[in-house]
Each structure stands twice: as structure tokens, then as C-alpha cells.
Write a protein that holds these residues in place. Structure first.
Motif, PDB file in Angstrom:
ATOM      1  N   LYS A  65       0.829  -1.210   0.000  1.00 28.79           N
ATOM      2  CA  LYS A  65       0.000   0.000   0.000  1.00 28.79           C
ATOM      3  C   LYS A  65       0.858   1.253   0.000  1.00 28.79           C
ATOM      4  O   LYS A  65       0.546   2.225  -0.685  1.00 28.79           O
ATOM      5  CB  LYS A  65      -0.934  -0.012   1.223  1.00 28.79           C
ATOM      6  CG  LYS A  65      -1.924   1.110   1.222  1.00 28.79           C
ATOM      7  CD  LYS A  65      -2.954   0.952   2.315  1.00 28.79           C
ATOM      8  CE  LYS A  65      -3.977   2.049   2.221  1.00 28.79           C
ATOM      9  NZ  LYS A  65      -5.080   1.859   3.118  1.00 28.79           N
ATOM     10  N   TYR A  66       1.952   1.229   0.757  1.00 30.67           N
ATOM     11  CA  TYR A  66       2.846   2.387   0.797  1.00 30.67           C
ATOM     12  C   TYR A  66       3.489   2.611  -0.578  1.00 30.67           C
ATOM     13  O   TYR A  66       3.582   3.738  -1.050  1.00 30.67           O
ATOM     14  CB  TYR A  66       3.914   2.180   1.870  1.00 30.67           C
ATOM     15  CG  TYR A  66       4.890   3.318   1.956  1.00 30.67           C
ATOM     16  CD1 TYR A  66       4.503   4.546   2.484  1.00 30.67           C
ATOM     17  CD2 TYR A  66       6.203   3.170   1.522  1.00 30.67           C
ATOM     18  CE1 TYR A  66       5.385   5.607   2.548  1.00 30.67           C
ATOM     19  CE2 TYR A  66       7.087   4.233   1.585  1.00 30.67           C
ATOM     20  CZ  TYR A  66       6.678   5.431   2.100  1.00 30.67           C
ATOM     21  OH  TYR A  66       7.563   6.479   2.168  1.00 30.67           O
ATOM     22  N   LEU A  67       3.932   1.537  -1.221  1.00 27.64           N
ATOM     23  CA  LEU A  67       4.547   1.673  -2.536  1.00 27.64           C
ATOM     24  C   LEU A  67       3.540   2.147  -3.579  1.00 27.64           C
ATOM     25  O   LEU A  67       3.892   2.918  -4.478  1.00 27.64           O
ATOM     26  CB  LEU A  67       5.182   0.349  -2.975  1.00 27.64           C
ATOM     27  CG  LEU A  67       6.407  -0.075  -2.173  1.00 27.64           C
ATOM     28  CD1 LEU A  67       6.902  -1.432  -2.638  1.00 27.64           C
ATOM     29  CD2 LEU A  67       7.507   0.960  -2.251  1.00 27.64           C
ATOM     30  N   MET A  68       2.285   1.709  -3.477  1.00 28.63           N
ATOM     31  CA  MET A  68       1.259   2.189  -4.389  1.00 28.63           C
ATOM     32  C   MET A  68       0.972   3.663  -4.137  1.00 28.63           C
ATOM     33  O   MET A  68       0.669   4.414  -5.070  1.00 28.63           O
ATOM     34  CB  MET A  68      -0.028   1.382  -4.237  1.00 28.63           C
ATOM     35  CG  MET A  68       0.051  -0.008  -4.810  1.00 28.63           C
ATOM     36  SD  MET A  68       0.380  -0.043  -6.556  1.00 28.63           S
ATOM     37  CE  MET A  68      -1.117   0.644  -7.195  1.00 28.63           C
ATOM     38  N   HIS A  69       1.092   4.093  -2.885  1.00 28.76           N
ATOM     39  CA  HIS A  69       0.890   5.502  -2.570  1.00 28.76           C
ATOM     40  C   HIS A  69       1.976   6.358  -3.206  1.00 28.76           C
ATOM     41  O   HIS A  69       1.722   7.462  -3.676  1.00 28.76           O
ATOM     42  CB  HIS A  69       0.865   5.704  -1.058  1.00 28.76           C
ATOM     43  CG  HIS A  69       0.705   7.119  -0.635  1.00 28.76           C
ATOM     44  ND1 HIS A  69      -0.466   7.814  -0.805  1.00 28.76           N
ATOM     45  CD2 HIS A  69       1.576   8.001  -0.076  1.00 28.76           C
ATOM     46  CE1 HIS A  69      -0.317   9.045  -0.376  1.00 28.76           C
ATOM     47  NE2 HIS A  69       0.909   9.186   0.072  1.00 28.76           N
ATOM     48  N   LEU A  70       3.207   5.829  -3.228  1.00 27.70           N
ATOM     49  CA  LEU A  70       4.313   6.540  -3.852  1.00 27.70           C
ATOM     50  C   LEU A  70       4.299   6.429  -5.369  1.00 27.70           C
ATOM     51  O   LEU A  70       5.004   7.160  -6.057  1.00 27.70           O
ATOM     52  CB  LEU A  70       5.651   5.982  -3.333  1.00 27.70           C
ATOM     53  CG  LEU A  70       5.965   6.223  -1.864  1.00 27.70           C
ATOM     54  CD1 LEU A  70       7.277   5.548  -1.510  1.00 27.70           C
ATOM     55  CD2 LEU A  70       6.030   7.705  -1.555  1.00 27.70           C
ATOM     56  N   ARG A  71       3.479   5.508  -5.897  1.00 27.44           N
ATOM     57  CA  ARG A  71       3.370   5.245  -7.323  1.00 27.44           C
ATOM     58  C   ARG A  71       4.707   4.838  -7.931  1.00 27.44           C
ATOM     59  O   ARG A  71       5.133   5.353  -8.949  1.00 27.44           O
ATOM     60  CB  ARG A  71       2.776   6.426  -8.061  1.00 27.44           C
ATOM     61  CG  ARG A  71       1.373   6.744  -7.611  1.00 27.44           C
ATOM     62  CD  ARG A  71       0.807   7.890  -8.428  1.00 27.44           C
ATOM     63  NE  ARG A  71      -0.339   8.470  -7.788  1.00 27.44           N
ATOM     64  CZ  ARG A  71      -1.589   8.051  -7.936  1.00 27.44           C
ATOM     65  NH1 ARG A  71      -1.835   7.023  -8.678  1.00 27.44           N
ATOM     66  NH2 ARG A  71      -2.563   8.663  -7.329  1.00 27.44           N
TER      67      ARG A  71
END
Length: 72
Positions: A65-71
Motif C-alpha cells: 500500500k505504501y509503494l502504491m501511494h508513492l506510485r
């Protein structure tokens, strides 16, 4: 261009949403429900079938989820 006032319902309560608002809200609720079901199925798969610890699965989802937030 202003929309006309909504008025009151049959019980005398002020209306706050139009039919299109209900339709848009229902689409959003459907998407949230689908994602929640998917996360639940993935959690079941990783814990019961693969044998990962629940904490490891939660950490994996948190990192994803954190990596998806950072795209990334």
C-alpha cells in the motif's frame, strides 16, 4: 448554473442527495466492497494455504500500500 433546490420528502425532512448522487455513492461502495473481499481472500490464501504468519502478511500488505501511494 445552479441546480434547483431539492425540497422536502414525504415526512417533511430536507432532502440532501439527488438520484445521481445515490448512483455515484453506490458505485463507490461497490468498489470498496470488492477490494475488501479481495484483501480478505488474499489474507486467507497467504495464511492458510501458503503458511505465512499473519503479521508477515499484514506487513506485506502495508508495504504494498505504501509503494502504491508513492506510485513506484
Amino acid at each position: 448554473m445552479s441546480k434547483k433546490p431539492l425540497g422536502k420528502d414525504k415526512f417533511g425532512m430536507q432532502k440532501v442527495m439527488r438520484l445521481s448522487d445515490y448512483f455515484g455513492d453506490s458505485l463507490g461502495q461497490f468498489a470498496l466492497n470488492a477490494i475488501s473481499g479481495l484483501v480478505g481472500q488474499l489474507t486467507y490464501f497467504y495464511t492458510d494455504k501458503v503458511g505465512m504468519a499473519a503479521g508477515a502478511v499484514a506487513t506485506m500488505f502495508l508495504i504494498a500500500k505504501y509503494l502504491m501511494h508513492l506510485r513506484i
